[in-house]
Design a protein around this motif. Structure first.
Motif, PDB file in Angstrom:
ATOM      1  N   LEU A   1      47.035  40.331  48.701  1.00  0.00           N
ATOM      2  CA  LEU A   1      45.728  40.136  49.309  1.00  0.00           C
ATOM      3  C   LEU A   1      44.633  40.216  48.259  1.00  0.00           C
ATOM      4  N   ALA A   2      43.468  39.689  48.604  1.00  0.00           N
ATOM      5  CA  ALA A   2      42.328  39.645  47.696  1.00  0.00           C
ATOM      6  C   ALA A   2      41.715  41.033  47.546  1.00  0.00           C
TER       7      ALA A   2
ATOM      8  N   THR B   1      38.649  42.006  47.814  1.00  0.00           N
ATOM      9  CA  THR B   1      37.705  42.360  48.877  1.00  0.00           C
ATOM     10  C   THR B   1      38.432  42.848  50.128  1.00  0.00           C
ATOM     11  N   ASP B   2      39.555  42.225  50.454  1.00  0.00           N
ATOM     12  CA  ASP B   2      40.353  42.682  51.599  1.00  0.00           C
ATOM     13  C   ASP B   2      40.992  44.043  51.311  1.00  0.00           C
ATOM     14  N   ALA B   3      41.418  44.242  50.074  1.00  0.00           N
ATOM     15  CA  ALA B   3      42.059  45.500  49.693  1.00  0.00           C
ATOM     16  C   ALA B   3      41.070  46.663  49.797  1.00  0.00           C
ATOM     17  N   LYS B   4      39.831  46.427  49.407  1.00  0.00           N
ATOM     18  CA  LYS B   4      38.817  47.476  49.509  1.00  0.00           C
ATOM     19  C   LYS B   4      38.635  47.920  50.954  1.00  0.00           C
ATOM     20  N   ALA B   5      38.653  46.988  51.851  1.00  0.00           N
ATOM     21  CA  ALA B   5      38.441  47.301  53.264  1.00  0.00           C
ATOM     22  C   ALA B   5      39.652  47.990  53.904  1.00  0.00           C
ATOM     23  N   ARG B   6      40.844  47.806  53.313  1.00  0.00           N
ATOM     24  CA  ARG B   6      42.081  48.321  53.929  1.00  0.00           C
ATOM     25  C   ARG B   6      42.827  49.302  53.027  1.00  0.00           C
TER      26      ARG B   6
ATOM     27  N   ASP C   1      45.328  51.952  54.540  1.00  0.00           N
ATOM     28  CA  ASP C   1      46.536  51.315  55.072  1.00  0.00           C
ATOM     29  C   ASP C   1      47.439  50.839  53.935  1.00  0.00           C
TER      30      ASP C   1
ATOM     31  N   ILE D   1      47.488  42.951  44.548  1.00  0.00           N
ATOM     32  CA  ILE D   1      46.065  42.644  44.722  1.00  0.00           C
ATOM     33  C   ILE D   1      45.714  41.491  43.785  1.00  0.00           C
TER      34      ILE D   1
ATOM     35  N   ARG E   1      42.857  38.421  42.371  1.00  0.00           N
ATOM     36  CA  ARG E   1      41.473  38.005  42.149  1.00  0.00           C
ATOM     37  C   ARG E   1      41.506  36.494  41.925  1.00  0.00           C
TER      38      ARG E   1
END
Length: 82
Positions: free
Chosen positions: A3-4, A6-11, A14, A27, A29
């Protein structure tokens, strides 16, 4: 799982749980993998704790002068203050 950033920061919470469970989390970029999230093994954790304990013990041994030795700086050979 990839995943990107930005998605990793949000999750992140989890993703850490998934990595602890053994899942590979990559992760990316701009579509290119830049990092992999993996769980630390318990052997690594134990080795780190042991090395810290040994380092602290060594620091205490070589930490400085003992109280008995410090008296040499305060009193001369006859026991009088300097």
């Amino acid at each position: 799982m990839e995943l990107a950033i930005t998605d990793a920061k949000a999750r992140l919470t989890d993703l850490v749980r998934r990595a602890e469970a053994g899942e590979e989390v990559v992760i990316a970029r701009h579509g290119h993998a830049v990092a992999r999230l993996v769980a630390r093994s318990s052997a690594e954790s134990r080795a780190k704790v042991i090395s810290v304990v040994w380092a602290r013990a060594a620091a205490k041994v070589t930490g400085g002068l003992s109280a008995a030795r410090s008296q040499d700086f305060l009193y001369d050979d006859e026991g009088f203050p300097r």
